[in-house]
Design a protein around this motif. Structure first.
Motif, PDB file in Angstrom:
ATOM      1  N   GLY A   1      26.259  53.197  40.109  1.00  0.00           N
ATOM      2  CA  GLY A   1      27.408  53.038  39.106  1.00  0.00           C
ATOM      3  C   GLY A   1      27.089  52.744  37.660  1.00  0.00           C
ATOM      4  O   GLY A   1      25.832  52.746  37.183  1.00  0.00           O
ATOM      5  N   ALA A   2      27.985  52.784  36.713  1.00  0.00           N
ATOM      6  CA  ALA A   2      27.566  52.668  35.454  1.00  0.00           C
ATOM      7  C   ALA A   2      27.158  51.185  34.959  1.00  0.00           C
ATOM      8  O   ALA A   2      27.550  50.301  35.583  1.00  0.00           O
ATOM      9  CB  ALA A   2      28.908  52.741  34.472  1.00  0.00           C
ATOM     10  N   PRO A   3      25.836  51.054  34.225  1.00  0.00           N
ATOM     11  CA  PRO A   3      25.619  49.816  33.971  1.00  0.00           C
ATOM     12  C   PRO A   3      26.648  49.040  33.052  1.00  0.00           C
ATOM     13  O   PRO A   3      27.483  49.299  32.609  1.00  0.00           O
ATOM     14  CB  PRO A   3      24.341  49.912  32.959  1.00  0.00           C
ATOM     15  CG  PRO A   3      24.697  51.406  32.351  1.00  0.00           C
ATOM     16  CD  PRO A   3      25.334  52.050  33.439  1.00  0.00           C
ATOM     17  N   PRO A   4      26.547  47.585  33.461  1.00  0.00           N
ATOM     18  CA  PRO A   4      27.530  46.655  32.858  1.00  0.00           C
ATOM     19  C   PRO A   4      27.330  46.699  31.082  1.00  0.00           C
ATOM     20  O   PRO A   4      26.306  47.172  30.783  1.00  0.00           O
ATOM     21  CB  PRO A   4      27.095  45.321  33.378  1.00  0.00           C
ATOM     22  CG  PRO A   4      25.907  45.415  33.640  1.00  0.00           C
ATOM     23  CD  PRO A   4      25.441  46.837  34.226  1.00  0.00           C
ATOM     24  N   VAL A   5      28.267  46.386  30.431  1.00  0.00           N
ATOM     25  CA  VAL A   5      28.148  46.183  29.210  1.00  0.00           C
ATOM     26  C   VAL A   5      27.400  44.907  28.802  1.00  0.00           C
ATOM     27  O   VAL A   5      28.311  43.714  29.009  1.00  0.00           O
ATOM     28  CB  VAL A   5      29.575  46.072  28.380  1.00  0.00           C
ATOM     29  CG1 VAL A   5      29.509  45.874  26.799  1.00  0.00           C
ATOM     30  CG2 VAL A   5      30.226  47.584  28.570  1.00  0.00           C
ATOM     31  N   ILE A   6      26.418  44.810  28.183  1.00  0.00           N
ATOM     32  CA  ILE A   6      25.570  43.674  27.926  1.00  0.00           C
ATOM     33  C   ILE A   6      26.257  42.899  26.597  1.00  0.00           C
ATOM     34  O   ILE A   6      26.298  43.725  25.696  1.00  0.00           O
ATOM     35  CB  ILE A   6      24.099  43.785  28.181  1.00  0.00           C
ATOM     36  CG1 ILE A   6      23.618  44.487  29.285  1.00  0.00           C
ATOM     37  CG2 ILE A   6      23.327  42.545  27.947  1.00  0.00           C
ATOM     38  CD1 ILE A   6      23.771  43.532  30.466  1.00  0.00           C
ATOM     39  N   LEU A   7      26.352  41.730  26.753  1.00  0.00           N
ATOM     40  CA  LEU A   7      26.972  41.080  25.472  1.00  0.00           C
ATOM     41  C   LEU A   7      25.760  40.094  24.761  1.00  0.00           C
ATOM     42  O   LEU A   7      24.669  39.846  25.608  1.00  0.00           O
ATOM     43  CB  LEU A   7      27.961  40.081  25.804  1.00  0.00           C
ATOM     44  CG  LEU A   7      29.197  41.054  26.729  1.00  0.00           C
ATOM     45  CD1 LEU A   7      30.236  40.182  27.023  1.00  0.00           C
ATOM     46  CD2 LEU A   7      29.779  41.780  25.602  1.00  0.00           C
ATOM     47  N   LYS A   8      26.145  39.720  23.595  1.00  0.00           N
ATOM     48  CA  LYS A   8      25.176  38.755  23.035  1.00  0.00           C
ATOM     49  C   LYS A   8      26.095  38.002  22.029  1.00  0.00           C
ATOM     50  O   LYS A   8      27.030  38.351  21.408  1.00  0.00           O
ATOM     51  CB  LYS A   8      24.054  39.273  22.265  1.00  0.00           C
ATOM     52  CG  LYS A   8      24.523  40.022  20.928  1.00  0.00           C
ATOM     53  CD  LYS A   8      23.146  40.435  20.195  1.00  0.00           C
ATOM     54  CE  LYS A   8      23.539  40.503  18.925  1.00  0.00           C
ATOM     55  NZ  LYS A   8      22.346  39.850  17.987  1.00  0.00           N
ATOM     56  N   PRO A   9      25.883  36.708  21.838  1.00  0.00           N
ATOM     57  CA  PRO A   9      26.682  35.658  20.834  1.00  0.00           C
ATOM     58  C   PRO A   9      26.285  36.308  19.527  1.00  0.00           C
ATOM     59  O   PRO A   9      24.874  36.677  19.537  1.00  0.00           O
ATOM     60  CB  PRO A   9      26.095  34.342  21.287  1.00  0.00           C
ATOM     61  CG  PRO A   9      25.519  34.358  22.617  1.00  0.00           C
ATOM     62  CD  PRO A   9      24.986  35.858  22.987  1.00  0.00           C
ATOM     63  N   THR A  10      27.002  35.824  18.931  1.00  0.00           N
ATOM     64  CA  THR A  10      26.620  36.419  17.105  1.00  0.00           C
ATOM     65  C   THR A  10      25.824  35.301  16.815  1.00  0.00           C
ATOM     66  O   THR A  10      25.824  34.368  17.201  1.00  0.00           O
ATOM     67  CB  THR A  10      27.993  36.862  16.454  1.00  0.00           C
ATOM     68  OG1 THR A  10      28.816  35.576  16.481  1.00  0.00           O
ATOM     69  CG2 THR A  10      28.854  37.766  16.991  1.00  0.00           C
ATOM     70  N   GLY A  11      25.586  35.374  15.307  1.00  0.00           N
ATOM     71  CA  GLY A  11      24.682  34.333  14.730  1.00  0.00           C
ATOM     72  C   GLY A  11      25.587  33.263  14.203  1.00  0.00           C
ATOM     73  O   GLY A  11      24.939  32.233  13.378  1.00  0.00           O
TER      74      GLY A  11
END
Length: 107
Positions: free
Chosen positions: A77-87
């Motif tokens: 399947g499609a990889p998940p959308v990886i997130l990151k906190p902003t600065g």
């Protein structure tokens, strides 16, 4: 924590989701995506998505431009959308507040 979160953020789960984001960022940045947050908290993806939308709307979280690779191959399947906190300094403040509420990580 939920009562405190409700009074501070107007939502009983908002603080819990934000702390889960920080925990995943620190322990498993390759797993910082909607389903992993939901699993860590024992809630639905839809519940987490509601909070992620709110964090995105005010510039606290974004799609990771160069996501870290997982230590092992993911399933089909499609990889998940990886997130990151902003600065944003919100996250630094939350680190301090989180010490009051953090639970040991689930094993």
């Amino acid at each position: 924590m939920q009562s405190f979160s409700g009074r501070l953020f107007g939502n009983r789960r908002r603080l819990e989701v934000a702390l889960a984001i920080l925990d995943l960022r620190d322990r498993e940045p390759h797993n910082l995506y909607k389903q992993a947050v939901a699993t860590a908290l024992g809630v639905t993806d839809a519940e987490v998505e509601k909070h992620l939308r709110a964090f995105r709307a005010i510039g606290l979280i974004e799609r990771h431009p160069d996501p870290p690779q997982p230590p092992e191959k993911r399933g089909r399947g499609a990889p998940p959308v990886i997130l990151k906190p902003t600065g944003d300094h919100f996250w630094e403040c939350l680190e301090e507040l989180g010490a009051r509420f953090r639970r040991p990580p689930r094993g």
